[in-house]
Design an enzyme around this catalytic site. Structure first.
Site, PDB file in Angstrom:
ATOM      1  N   CYS A 134      15.468  58.787  -1.421  1.00 44.78           N
ATOM      2  CA  CYS A 134      14.897  59.930  -2.150  1.00 44.78           C
ATOM      3  C   CYS A 134      15.777  60.305  -3.340  1.00 44.78           C
ATOM      4  O   CYS A 134      16.965  59.968  -3.388  1.00 44.78           O
ATOM      5  CB  CYS A 134      14.710  61.099  -1.208  1.00 44.78           C
ATOM      6  SG  CYS A 134      15.999  61.243  -0.016  1.00 44.78           S
ATOM      7  N   THR A 270       3.371  49.898   8.441  1.00 47.78           N
ATOM      8  CA  THR A 270       1.966  49.959   8.020  1.00 47.78           C
ATOM      9  C   THR A 270       1.011  49.347   9.042  1.00 47.78           C
ATOM     10  O   THR A 270      -0.122  49.823   9.196  1.00 47.78           O
ATOM     11  CB  THR A 270       1.840  49.239   6.650  1.00 47.78           C
ATOM     12  OG1 THR A 270       2.704  49.927   5.737  1.00 47.78           O
ATOM     13  CG2 THR A 270       0.429  49.252   6.117  1.00 47.78           C
TER      14      THR A 270
END
Ligand SMILES: Cc1cc2nc3c(=O)[nH]c(=O)nc-3n(C[C@H](O)[C@H](O)[C@H](O)COP(=O)(O)O)c2cc1C
Length: 307
Positions: A134, A270
């Protein structure tokens, strides 16, 4: 060979995993969402959604878009924050009987330390995974994980405040992932996990606007697997600490590629959205692969790539 089932246990530093299959952060919630389909006790462990000091609403919608062989997400690390995590999620996690890794992040080095400190003494948390992807607001928006010095400083701060093993989760959005992995190792990390998502975007050609509310997002899924595998291969050869590999793993064959490259455990991300029970199928597939080849322990496969 005897009828004894193959031993799938692996060690990650001081931790013993029932098998090398973990669910990746942000793709399995806190296990709650998958409760009717997957018994977390069957897994090597779960890595829960990225946790910050304060609650975060995340990015404006749309936050997910499908891409060829993958997806882009710009969830923006939405989460309940430390206080609600301790009050609402920890009692749930205590019931799971699986290894729990808490993925953490902060907007500053101090904030990383504060989240780690908040997890001190919380027995159900077995390890902390530090998401360094981040933006580092104080140092100009560049992600913490793109600079070896800042990676080392974040790792040290978390270790100083933490009473659990610390994994540092590496970003692929760098020129040289090996230098970042080495920085995490030198700072004392117990393991590195890789890779996080690759930055990308998509455009709505009718409205001529970015498809995602945040403009850019993180690409995941099978599209990134070869990139992830090569990064894992490079990092395994460059550090002495355990490597946890992932990126686009959809079945047990993909998982085996990472294990053969030298990852001691793998993360499934995913694929959980496509097939919620995929992690259990991967464990079954690994067991069968070993049994069919007379391999008694999965350890016999790890890092056995012939080059
Ligand atoms: C919807 C979504 C949310 C994610 N949230 C996080 C997160 O909170 N923290 C983190 O470190 N990684 C997060 N990731 C990255 C995944 O944990 C994983 O590293 C990445 O998606 C690559 O693996 P995959 O291709 O198997 O999904 C997220 C990924 C997705 C798709």
């Amino acid at each position: 060979m005897s009828g004894k089932p193959p031993d799938l246990t692996v060690d990650i530093g001081p931790l013993k995993l029932k098998n090398p299959v973990l669910t990746a952060s942000g793709t399995f919630g806190y296990g709650q969402e998958f409760n009717d389909l997957v018994d977390p006790a069957m897994l090597g462990g779960i890595v829960v959604k990225g946790l910050s000091l304060r609650p975060r609403p995340g990015n404006p919608p749309p936050r997910i878009v499908e891409t060829p062989c993958g997806m882009l997400n710009a969830i923006g690390l939405a989460n309940v924050g430390l206080e609600a995590f301790l009050k609402e999620k920890v009692p749930w996690l205590q019931k799971l009987h699986t290894l729990v890794v808490v993925n953490i992040y902060g907007n500053s080095i101090d904030e990383y330390g504060a989240v780690a400190a908040g997890l001190r003494g919380v027995d159900v948390v077995d390890a902390v995974e530090v998401n360094i992807s981040c933006p580092n607001v104080k140092d100009g928006g560049m992600a913490f994980g793109t600079d070896p010095d800042i990676t080392a400083r974040v790792t040290e701060e978390v270790l100083k405040n933490c009473d659990k093993p610390v994994f540092v989760k590496l970003s692929p959005n760098v020129t040289d992932i090996v230098s970042i992995a080495r920085a995490a190792e030198s700072a004392g990390a117990h393991a590195v996990s890789l890779i996080n998502t690759l930055t990308g975007m998509s455009i709505d050609i009718e409205r001529r606007v970015p498809t995602l509310g945040n403009i850019s997002g993180g690409l995941s899924g099978p599209a990134i697997r070869p990139v992830a595998l090569y990064m894992v291969y490079q990092v395994v050869r460059s550090v002495g600490i355990p490597v946890i590999g992932g990126g686009g793993i959809m079945d047990y064959r993909d998982a085996l590629e990472f294990l053969i490259a030298g990852a001691r455990a793998i993360q499934v991300g995913t694929a959980n959205f496509v097939k919620p029970r995929v992690s259990l199928e991967i464990i079954d597939g690994l067991r069968k692969y070993c049994r069919d080849r007379g391999i008694a322990e999965i350890e016999e496969i790890i890092g056995t790539l012939n080059t």
